[in-house]
Design an enzyme around this catalytic site. Structure first.
Site, PDB file in Angstrom:
ATOM      1  N   GLU A 100       0.849  -1.189   0.000  1.00 59.83           N
ATOM      2  CA  GLU A 100       0.000   0.000   0.000  1.00 59.83           C
ATOM      3  C   GLU A 100       0.887   1.241   0.000  1.00 59.83           C
ATOM      4  O   GLU A 100       1.899   1.275   0.683  1.00 59.83           O
ATOM      5  CB  GLU A 100      -0.902  -0.013   1.246  1.00 59.83           C
ATOM      6  CG  GLU A 100      -1.884  -1.167   1.226  1.00 59.83           C
ATOM      7  CD  GLU A 100      -2.340  -1.618   2.616  1.00 59.83           C
ATOM      8  OE1 GLU A 100      -1.861  -1.042   3.611  1.00 59.83           O
ATOM      9  OE2 GLU A 100      -3.138  -2.552   2.685  1.00 59.83           O
ATOM     10  N   GLU A 151      -7.996   0.747  14.043  1.00 57.52           N
ATOM     11  CA  GLU A 151      -8.436  -0.642  13.823  1.00 57.52           C
ATOM     12  C   GLU A 151      -7.326  -1.574  14.292  1.00 57.52           C
ATOM     13  O   GLU A 151      -6.215  -1.544  13.769  1.00 57.52           O
ATOM     14  CB  GLU A 151      -8.708  -0.873  12.329  1.00 57.52           C
ATOM     15  CG  GLU A 151      -9.178  -2.295  12.051  1.00 57.52           C
ATOM     16  CD  GLU A 151      -8.993  -2.698  10.591  1.00 57.52           C
ATOM     17  OE1 GLU A 151      -9.380  -1.935   9.692  1.00 57.52           O
ATOM     18  OE2 GLU A 151      -8.437  -3.796  10.369  1.00 57.52           O
ATOM     19  N   SER A 161      -9.361  -7.545  12.573  1.00 66.01           N
ATOM     20  CA  SER A 161     -10.601  -7.826  11.853  1.00 66.01           C
ATOM     21  C   SER A 161     -10.718  -9.327  11.671  1.00 66.01           C
ATOM     22  O   SER A 161      -9.719 -10.062  11.704  1.00 66.01           O
ATOM     23  CB  SER A 161     -10.646  -7.082  10.522  1.00 66.01           C
ATOM     24  OG  SER A 161      -9.621  -7.517   9.697  1.00 66.01           O
ATOM     25  N   ARG A 173       0.014   4.907  11.055  1.00 68.43           N
ATOM     26  CA  ARG A 173      -0.566   3.627  11.478  1.00 68.43           C
ATOM     27  C   ARG A 173      -0.432   2.505  10.451  1.00 68.43           C
ATOM     28  O   ARG A 173      -0.940   1.416  10.674  1.00 68.43           O
ATOM     29  CB  ARG A 173      -2.038   3.827  11.859  1.00 68.43           C
ATOM     30  CG  ARG A 173      -2.796   4.641  10.820  1.00 68.43           C
ATOM     31  CD  ARG A 173      -4.248   4.808  11.162  1.00 68.43           C
ATOM     32  NE  ARG A 173      -4.492   5.585  12.348  1.00 68.43           N
ATOM     33  CZ  ARG A 173      -5.676   5.698  12.947  1.00 68.43           C
ATOM     34  NH1 ARG A 173      -6.721   5.068  12.458  1.00 68.43           N
ATOM     35  NH2 ARG A 173      -5.844   6.433  14.017  1.00 68.43           N
ATOM     36  N   HIS A 174       0.192   2.799   9.311  1.00 69.99           N
ATOM     37  CA  HIS A 174       0.371   1.779   8.286  1.00 69.99           C
ATOM     38  C   HIS A 174       1.854   1.542   8.008  1.00 69.99           C
ATOM     39  O   HIS A 174       2.631   2.485   7.950  1.00 69.99           O
ATOM     40  CB  HIS A 174      -0.258   2.211   6.958  1.00 69.99           C
ATOM     41  CG  HIS A 174      -1.751   2.232   6.984  1.00 69.99           C
ATOM     42  ND1 HIS A 174      -2.472   3.353   7.322  1.00 69.99           N
ATOM     43  CD2 HIS A 174      -2.660   1.271   6.700  1.00 69.99           C
ATOM     44  CE1 HIS A 174      -3.759   3.081   7.264  1.00 69.99           C
ATOM     45  NE2 HIS A 174      -3.909   1.819   6.885  1.00 69.99           N
TER      46      HIS A 174
HETATM   47  P1  AMO Z   1      -6.738  -7.129   7.802  1.00 67.81           P
HETATM   48  O1  AMO Z   1      -6.313  -6.831   6.420  1.00 67.81           O
HETATM   49  O2  AMO Z   1      -7.787  -6.243   8.396  1.00 67.81           O
HETATM   50  O3  AMO Z   1      -7.337  -8.607   7.899  1.00 67.81           O
HETATM   51  O4  AMO Z   1      -5.472  -7.166   8.743  1.00 67.81           O
HETATM   52  C1  AMO Z   1      -5.581  -7.547  10.099  1.00 67.81           C
HETATM   53  C2  AMO Z   1      -4.949  -6.523  11.021  1.00 67.81           C
HETATM   54  O5  AMO Z   1      -3.573  -6.348  10.679  1.00 67.81           O
HETATM   55  C3  AMO Z   1      -3.205  -5.003  10.864  1.00 67.81           C
HETATM   56  N1  AMO Z   1      -2.769  -4.429   9.579  1.00 67.81           N
HETATM   57  C4  AMO Z   1      -1.880  -3.438   9.451  1.00 67.81           C
HETATM   58  N2  AMO Z   1      -1.186  -2.742  10.359  1.00 67.81           N
HETATM   59  C5  AMO Z   1      -0.353  -1.790   9.927  1.00 67.81           C
HETATM   60  N3  AMO Z   1      -0.145  -1.497   8.619  1.00 67.81           N
HETATM   61  C6  AMO Z   1      -0.816  -2.166   7.655  1.00 67.81           C
HETATM   62  N4  AMO Z   1      -0.592  -1.883   6.372  1.00 67.81           N
HETATM   63  C7  AMO Z   1      -1.734  -3.184   8.059  1.00 67.81           C
HETATM   64  N5  AMO Z   1      -2.539  -4.050   7.408  1.00 67.81           N
HETATM   65  C8  AMO Z   1      -3.158  -4.784   8.341  1.00 67.81           C
HETATM   66  C9  AMO Z   1      -4.414  -4.251  11.379  1.00 67.81           C
HETATM   67  C10 AMO Z   1      -5.548  -5.123  10.894  1.00 67.81           C
HETATM   68  O6  AMO Z   1      -6.708  -4.991  11.699  1.00 67.81           O
HETATM   69  N6  AMO Z   1      -7.071 -12.052   6.831  1.00 67.81           N
HETATM   70  C11 AMO Z   1      -7.646 -10.934   7.586  1.00 67.81           C
HETATM   71  C12 AMO Z   1      -7.812 -11.275   9.038  1.00 67.81           C
HETATM   72  C13 AMO Z   1      -8.862 -12.333   9.307  1.00 67.81           C
HETATM   73  O7  AMO Z   1      -9.985 -12.164   8.847  1.00 67.81           O
HETATM   74  O8  AMO Z   1      -8.538 -13.301  10.015  1.00 67.81           O
HETATM   75  C14 AMO Z   1      -6.756  -9.725   7.401  1.00 67.81           C
HETATM   76  O9  AMO Z   1      -5.635  -9.797   6.983  1.00 67.81           O
HETATM   77  O10 AMO Z   1      -4.346  -4.223  12.794  1.00 67.81           O
END
Ligand code: AMO
Length: 439
Positions: free
Chosen positions: A223, A362, A365, A229-230
């Site tokens: 991304e 968040e 999820s 936060r990312h």
């Molecule tokens: P998701 O894409 O919401 O769900 O990712 C789960 C959690 O991982 C963290 N996260 C991140 N943190 C920081 N930077 C990022 N780019 C980033 N991407 C994700 C967040 C997020 O809530 N397979 C599903 C999970 C499931 O349904 O079991 C999944 O990957 O805290």
């Protein structure tokens, strides 16, 4: 400068193990030079190791010229070994000090250093990350990673106690799993492959044999966004359990979050003090609001999010202010969530997915998954994905895969809220973002 060999010297104690009972004992300490001070009749050397810091005191009248000269030659952050006698000293910071009988300079640090490891001289985050090793010697940075280490222990203890088995799944993969999150392509011999976005498909399959699995590992997201936060590589705590629904795993997540906050507060009091972070424990049960209610609350507050869209960061923050604390968002539109999430039986426009929010961030999820092949193929097509590319995954569904549910919890974000860090980069040893690939 001449360096000494480690030879047969070995550490006998860490600085925090130098207690009054050791008075008069001969000890060997090893660590880094924090500071050297000359106060007329006495030279002080502060040594830091994994246990903390300790004062090494050399009275000029009683110390050999060779040792005094050695102390003078030491630059800050050099790696040293000190052999000496433990002495009770009321004026010393720990009440104990060590009078040296011999000192080895094992490796010298340059002067000036690019960063002040005491943290007294302020530096911006980029400068700190560029010299991460020095930054990690700062007490505040160290405290964050000690808390992170404890969190990992607490999470493992908890999940194992709930019957989960820890697994490791491949990070070099053939397909995407998370709609919306971009993939990093890599060259895999003569084929294209990708860095895994999530252990999603593997953890689902593994419920068919282990019943309950968890994995703590890296996930990769190509991304572009540059936020606090990312990151492009993060650590996620993934769980998946057979014969349960979204409701059951939400309860597991709630219990896990409450446990982690509580244990960190108990076991990391010293680190939280260093960070000056007053950790507030969330109260279960966490409120639940539907996606529709979230959009309505946001709309009333003047923040428009079109139905079907994931919540952008500013909307997440605002929702956090409007609802407060830790809460679940449930009943998401099916179009917003990935293909593997089970649509509601009565209203397939909505699906059995949830997000866990904490103060506008968040954290996790998850949801109930589809376990019937036909429905999964339909959902893949609806998302514009070619079921043929998922053949090696789909065949598992013909072998009696049980109904299952799970979640993914972002470890780095969890550590952010536990430590009060404002930027996710503070909580990752060597963060990877749009601009940063080293160190
Ligand atoms: P998701 O894409 O919401 O769900 O990712 C789960 C959690 O991982 C963290 N996260 C991140 N943190 C920081 N930077 C990022 N780019 C980033 N991407 C994700 C967040 C997020 O809530 N397979 C599903 C999970 C499931 O349904 O079991 C999944 O990957 O805290």
């Amino acid at each position: 400068m001449r360096l000494d060999e480690l030879g047969d010297w070995r550490r006998t104690h860490l600085s925090n193990e130098i207690t009054p009972e050791l008075a008069s004992a001969e000890v060997t300490l090893m660590g880094s030079v924090v500071d050297v001070r000359d106060l007329g009749g006495i030279k002080f050397l502060i040594l830091r190791d994994a246990g903390g810091t300790i004062q090494v005191t050399a009275p000029k009248a009683k110390t050999s010229r060779r040792i005094l000269a050695k102390i003078d030659s030491l630059s800050k952050e050099s790696s040293i070994a000190v052999r000496g006698k433990v002495v009770t000293a009321k004026q010393a910071p720990r009440g104990m000090e060590v009078v040296p009988t011999d000192i080895k300079l094992l490796n010298a640090a340059i002067t000036p250093l690019p960063l002040d490891p005491t943290g007294r001289v302020k530096a911006d985050l980029d400068t700190r990350l560029d010299s991460r090793l020095l930054d990690l010697r700062r007490p505040k940075t160290m405290a964050i990673f000690k808390i992170r280490h404890k969190v990992l222990q607490i999470v493992r203890e908890f999940l194992v106690s709930k019957g989960f088995i820890e697994v490791n799944t491949p990070k070099i993969v053939a397909t995407a799993t998370e709609s919306g999150a971009a993939l990093f392509p890599i060259s895999y011999f003569e084929r294209e492959a990708f860095l895994g976005q999530s252990p999603q498909l593997y953890k689902e399959i593994l419920t068919g044999c282990f019943d309950r699995v968890f994995e703590i590992g890296p996930i990769f997201r190509a991304e572009e966004h540059d936020t606090t936060r990312h990151l492009n590589e993060v650590t996620s705590v993934d769980i998946e359990a057979a014969f349960v629904t979204q409701e059951d795993v939400m309860r597991i997540l709630e219990e896990l979050i409450v446990r982690v906050f509580n244990r960190v507060k108990q076991r990391c009091a010293g680190e939280l003090k260093v960070l000056k972070h007053d950790l507030k424990e969330p109260n279960p049960p966490f409120p639940r609001i539907t996606y529709g209610e979230a959009l309505k609350k946001l709309d009333d507050a003047g923040v428009k999010v079109p139905w079907g869209q994931d919540l952008p960061t500013p909307a997440e923050r605002r929702l956090g202010e409007l609802v407060g604390g830790t809460f679940f968002v449930v009943d998401w539109p099916t179009e917003t969530k990935p293909f593997y999430i089970m649509p509601h039986k009565d209203d397939p426009k909505l699906c059995c997915a949830f997000d866990l929010m904490h103060e506008g961030l968040e954290l996790a999820s998850g949801g109930t998954r589809i376990h019937q092949e036909k429905l999964l193929i339909k959902q893949l097509r609806q998302k514009g994905l070619n079921p043929k590319r998922f053949e090696s995954h789909l065949k598992n569904y013909r072998w009696g895969l049980p109904p299952h549910s799970g979640f993914g919890l972002g470890l780095d974000r969890l550590v952010m809220v536990l430590t009060g860090a404002k930027n996710i980069r503070e909580c990752v040893l060597f963060p990877r973002d749009r601009r940063r690939l080293v160190p």
